[in-house]
Write a protein that holds these residues in place. Sequence first.
Motif, PDB file in Angstrom:
ATOM      1  N   ASN A 104      41.927 -23.250 -96.742  1.00 32.17           N
ATOM      2  CA  ASN A 104      41.938 -22.589 -98.115  1.00 32.17           C
ATOM      3  C   ASN A 104      42.806 -23.360 -99.147  1.00 32.17           C
ATOM      4  N   ALA A 105      44.157 -23.273 -98.613  1.00 33.47           N
ATOM      5  CA  ALA A 105      45.155 -24.014 -99.405  1.00 33.47           C
ATOM      6  C   ALA A 105      44.900 -25.500 -99.783  1.00 33.47           C
ATOM      7  N   MET A 106      44.072 -26.148 -98.968  1.00 32.33           N
ATOM      8  CA  MET A 106      43.791 -27.665 -99.232  1.00 32.33           C
ATOM      9  C   MET A 106      43.109 -27.937-100.515  1.00 32.33           C
ATOM     10  N   GLY A 107      42.369 -26.731-100.933  1.00 28.23           N
ATOM     11  CA  GLY A 107      41.400 -27.164-101.955  1.00 28.23           C
ATOM     12  C   GLY A 107      41.998 -26.662-103.243  1.00 28.23           C
ATOM     13  N   ALA A 108      43.021 -25.897-103.177  1.00 23.82           N
ATOM     14  CA  ALA A 108      43.875 -25.182-104.370  1.00 23.82           C
ATOM     15  C   ALA A 108      44.639 -26.270-104.921  1.00 23.82           C
ATOM     16  N   LYS A 109      44.408 -26.577-106.411  1.00 27.01           N
ATOM     17  CA  LYS A 109      45.357 -27.723-107.233  1.00 27.01           C
ATOM     18  C   LYS A 109      46.473 -27.216-107.375  1.00 27.01           C
ATOM     19  N   ASN A 110      46.880 -25.919-107.175  1.00 26.26           N
ATOM     20  CA  ASN A 110      48.225 -25.454-107.527  1.00 26.26           C
ATOM     21  C   ASN A 110      49.044 -25.391-106.317  1.00 26.26           C
ATOM     22  N   LEU A 111      48.555 -25.801-105.060  1.00 27.32           N
ATOM     23  CA  LEU A 111      49.318 -25.563-103.678  1.00 27.32           C
ATOM     24  C   LEU A 111      49.372 -26.954-103.205  1.00 27.32           C
ATOM     25  N   THR A 112      49.252 -28.131-103.831  1.00 30.52           N
ATOM     26  CA  THR A 112      49.317 -29.366-103.307  1.00 30.52           C
ATOM     27  C   THR A 112      50.666 -29.749-102.587  1.00 30.52           C
ATOM     28  N   THR A 113      51.677 -29.347-103.144  1.00 29.43           N
ATOM     29  CA  THR A 113      52.908 -29.565-102.559  1.00 29.43           C
ATOM     30  C   THR A 113      53.183 -29.020-101.233  1.00 29.43           C
ATOM     31  N   LEU A 114      52.791 -27.604-101.238  1.00 29.58           N
ATOM     32  CA  LEU A 114      52.881 -26.812-100.061  1.00 29.58           C
ATOM     33  C   LEU A 114      51.909 -27.588 -98.847  1.00 29.58           C
ATOM     34  N   VAL A 115      50.841 -27.937 -99.177  1.00 27.99           N
ATOM     35  CA  VAL A 115      50.058 -28.638 -98.394  1.00 27.99           C
ATOM     36  C   VAL A 115      50.613 -29.924 -97.872  1.00 27.99           C
ATOM     37  N   ALA A 116      51.190 -30.587 -98.969  1.00 23.69           N
ATOM     38  CA  ALA A 116      52.048 -31.890 -98.161  1.00 23.69           C
ATOM     39  C   ALA A 116      53.099 -31.642 -97.311  1.00 23.69           C
ATOM     40  N   ALA A 117      53.724 -30.571 -97.767  1.00 22.63           N
ATOM     41  CA  ALA A 117      55.041 -30.345 -96.832  1.00 22.63           C
ATOM     42  C   ALA A 117      54.465 -29.599 -95.306  1.00 22.63           C
ATOM     43  N   VAL A 118      53.515 -28.789 -95.320  1.00 21.70           N
ATOM     44  CA  VAL A 118      52.687 -28.276 -94.154  1.00 21.70           C
ATOM     45  C   VAL A 118      52.408 -29.540 -93.294  1.00 21.70           C
ATOM     46  N   LYS A 119      51.764 -30.455 -93.924  1.00 16.03           N
ATOM     47  CA  LYS A 119      51.530 -31.608 -93.095  1.00 16.03           C
ATOM     48  C   LYS A 119      52.560 -32.439 -92.555  1.00 16.03           C
ATOM     49  N   ALA A 120      53.586 -32.735 -93.514  1.00 11.01           N
ATOM     50  CA  ALA A 120      54.809 -33.421 -93.312  1.00 11.01           C
ATOM     51  C   ALA A 120      55.589 -32.630 -92.038  1.00 11.01           C
ATOM     52  N   ALA A 121      55.490 -31.219 -91.932  1.00 13.76           N
ATOM     53  CA  ALA A 121      56.320 -30.664 -90.748  1.00 13.76           C
ATOM     54  C   ALA A 121      55.264 -30.444 -89.742  1.00 13.76           C
ATOM     55  N   GLY A 122      54.172 -30.887 -89.620  1.00 17.12           N
ATOM     56  CA  GLY A 122      53.247 -30.941 -88.508  1.00 17.12           C
ATOM     57  C   GLY A 122      52.913 -29.385 -88.069  1.00 17.12           C
ATOM     58  N   LEU A 123      52.667 -28.731 -89.169  1.00 20.35           N
ATOM     59  CA  LEU A 123      52.284 -27.265 -89.119  1.00 20.35           C
ATOM     60  C   LEU A 123      50.714 -26.819 -89.280  1.00 20.35           C
ATOM     61  N   VAL A 124      50.161 -27.921 -89.614  1.00 17.15           N
ATOM     62  CA  VAL A 124      48.597 -27.570 -89.895  1.00 17.15           C
ATOM     63  C   VAL A 124      47.741 -27.023 -88.699  1.00 17.15           C
ATOM     64  N   GLU A 125      47.898 -27.696 -87.665  1.00 19.42           N
ATOM     65  CA  GLU A 125      47.283 -27.339 -86.302  1.00 19.42           C
ATOM     66  C   GLU A 125      47.816 -25.866 -85.856  1.00 19.42           C
ATOM     67  N   THR A 126      49.023 -25.559 -86.135  1.00 18.90           N
ATOM     68  CA  THR A 126      49.449 -24.195 -85.772  1.00 18.90           C
ATOM     69  C   THR A 126      48.947 -23.193 -86.915  1.00 18.90           C
ATOM     70  N   LEU A 127      48.887 -23.379 -88.160  1.00 17.02           N
ATOM     71  CA  LEU A 127      48.368 -22.782 -88.901  1.00 17.02           C
ATOM     72  C   LEU A 127      46.586 -22.524 -89.118  1.00 17.02           C
ATOM     73  N   ASN A 128      46.171 -23.586 -88.396  1.00 19.82           N
ATOM     74  CA  ASN A 128      44.785 -23.457 -88.257  1.00 19.82           C
ATOM     75  C   ASN A 128      44.424 -22.588 -86.859  1.00 19.82           C
TER      76      ASN A 128
END
Length: 168
Positions: A39-63
């Motif tokens: 959901n967050a990946m589609g929101a234009k106002n959450l791009t920094t958060l998405v980049a941070a989650v990716k950089a921290a390696g937390l995408v798999e955990t939060l999925n």
Amino acid sequence: MKKIILTLCVSAFIMTAVKSNAQMVGGAMMVPTKTVPENAMGAKNLTTLVAAVKAAGLVETLNGPGPFTVFAPTNDAFDKLPKGTVDELLKPENVDKLKGILTYHVVAGKYTSKDLKDGMTLTTVNGQTVKITKKGKNWMVNNSKIIVPDVMDKNGVSFVIDTVMLPQ
């Protein structure tokens, strides 16, 4: 005729989204059949958060199955941090610090706005607590205003907030 069919299809989509508790965040429809990151990946106002989650390696955990309650800071929230802070946090050598900040925005379990009580504390995934308060008509988590509550995700619920929370 094509215009009528298209209008009917769009109307049906909107009605389905409304019935399924979908919400708009950052110009994107947040739907309960997607995970928190999806959901967050589609929101234009959450791009920094998405980049941070990716950089921290937390995408798999939060999925994962969760459930999670996520307090999601907007791009504007990240912009409130001192200049250069986000760029510094996104560097590979700062991954642990970034994870600490991001996991301070995640609570194990699913809490909707109906579950929130003025003065309650929640323990975040990083082990520290956040405090929920009501100021007038606004709900706050620490000093962050909840600007979009109850974004229902497949594996939890998200609250969009206006300030990045920093752990002690």
